[in-house]
Scaffold this active site. Sequence first.
Site, PDB file in Angstrom:
ATOM      1  N   ASP A  54      34.598   0.659   9.886  1.00  0.00           N
ATOM      2  CA  ASP A  54      35.255  -0.653   9.916  1.00  0.00           C
ATOM      3  C   ASP A  54      34.257  -1.682  10.424  1.00  0.00           C
ATOM      4  O   ASP A  54      34.016  -1.787  11.628  1.00  0.00           O
ATOM      5  CB  ASP A  54      36.483  -0.601  10.817  1.00  0.00           C
ATOM      6  CG  ASP A  54      37.266  -1.909  10.840  1.00  0.00           C
ATOM      7  OD1 ASP A  54      36.783  -2.900  10.259  1.00  0.00           O
ATOM      8  OD2 ASP A  54      38.354  -1.943  11.435  1.00  0.00           O
ATOM      9  N   HIS A  83      36.865  -5.726  11.191  1.00  0.00           N
ATOM     10  CA  HIS A  83      37.529  -6.101  12.436  1.00  0.00           C
ATOM     11  C   HIS A  83      36.523  -6.059  13.589  1.00  0.00           C
ATOM     12  O   HIS A  83      35.362  -5.698  13.403  1.00  0.00           O
ATOM     13  CB  HIS A  83      38.697  -5.151  12.699  1.00  0.00           C
ATOM     14  CG  HIS A  83      39.771  -5.243  11.654  1.00  0.00           C
ATOM     15  ND1 HIS A  83      39.732  -4.520  10.484  1.00  0.00           N
ATOM     16  CD2 HIS A  83      40.894  -5.991  11.611  1.00  0.00           C
ATOM     17  CE1 HIS A  83      40.792  -4.807   9.748  1.00  0.00           C
ATOM     18  NE2 HIS A  83      41.519  -5.701  10.413  1.00  0.00           N
ATOM     19  N   SER A 129      45.162  -9.350   9.257  1.00  0.00           N
ATOM     20  CA  SER A 129      44.976  -8.515  10.440  1.00  0.00           C
ATOM     21  C   SER A 129      43.799  -8.952  11.298  1.00  0.00           C
ATOM     22  O   SER A 129      43.711  -8.572  12.465  1.00  0.00           O
ATOM     23  CB  SER A 129      44.792  -7.055  10.023  1.00  0.00           C
ATOM     24  OG  SER A 129      43.700  -6.925   9.138  1.00  0.00           O
TER      25      SER A 129
END
Length: 455
Positions: free
Chosen positions: A417, A420, A170
């Site tokens: 997070d 990312h 991802s």
Amino acid sequence: MNVYMDLDEGLFSCTTHLPHSTMKFPVSELHSVKIPPQRTTGTKRIVMLASTPVLLAVIPLYLFVTSPRLNVLSSRELDISTSVSKGIERVDERCDVFRGKWVRSPNAAYYTNVTCPLIVDQHNCLKLGRPDAEFLKWRWKPDECDLPRFDGGRFLEVARGRSLAFVGDSVGRNQMQSLLCLLANVEFPEEISYKHSLDTTNFKWWYFSDHKFTLAAFWAPFLVKSRDADPNGRSFNSIMSLYLDEPEPSWASEIANFDFVIISAGQWFFRPLMFHEKGEVVGCCSCELNNITDLTRFYGYRMAFRTAFRELLSQKAYKGMTFLRTFSPAHFENGTWNTGGSCARMRPFASGEAKLEGDDLEFYLTQVEEFRAAQREGIKRGLTFRLLDTTEAMIQRPDGHPDRFGRLSLRNTTMADCVHWCVPGPIDLWNEFLFHVMRPESRESLQGQTWKSGR
């Protein structure tokens, strides 16, 4: 096809095999990037962790307080600043664009969350309430030259009639999100994922009809074929089988149709892994099973990249340009993902403040070594392999992650997070690098080639 349904679930710790010893330690004690203390917290030592599996969203990473950094670089640490850049043929002999620092630039951002409606909530930091925009006001400055700004019109002209695929996890799809927004100002793409896959979450296809350019992302977190293998069922710390000599079919069966291919992987290799080769189990990392050879995660990582590159080299129909996008660091501080850890800084580190070392450096060097070998073989076949060495630049950007200003793809919830990257944000640099590297030779080496599959 290996389809994952609820990939927002995160995982787990892993252990590393130490040769000639039966002792094992948590991954947090063996895998860290040292970063300096925040200026408001005195001499507190903080560790930036990376390389824990990414399951589309945010992943549990483990914080560990480390010993002070030595002033003298080890021979392995020297490799990142010397051998890597000098050992690989430069696209631009005048400048190594991957070595530099971030400088303040108030107008650095190319777009906003308003001007680009394609940003998913997972990366949409401004939409979901990030209170500052300072992370958008920095631009990468190479040590020896200036890096041209991204030009979406010129990119689409170079890519006209061609196709580009991201193969990996991802974080790779995170780069695709950035590229979509950089190009959407010139031409807004049509999503055509449903024409190519039943799994339109993990396999994305976009088409720019005016330029006949196709952009795709193939979900392959290990690059090679993988399957759940834990007898107790799937969990945050369950074993997965990797078939190290078999590329993941979902991308391998399609890749010959693409003119540009970006390979990347890293975060998933910290879960327990059972390694298979030639149909036989050859070892395991962190499985704690009797009568099975204990191998390190680096063995699996090396073999996965080797297999992926060999697959590209062996397909006679593949004529594309291959890129390795190097390891992407994470920046958790003051705790773990579920104990208050976050990445709340608002400024980049200065050059030299944060250093790649330990397991993260080993991952970086392993993938670059396999890239070099593939590049040498590619010359014999007339194939081009290029490096997108994003690691040094991204170590310096603890301010560029969603932190708690992102929403998990499949749930109406947020988590810290620090894996990312915000879109827009420092990840846009990856596509500046991409265009700089592909531009000088793309027209010549790919002249007359077009994407061969039906749309």
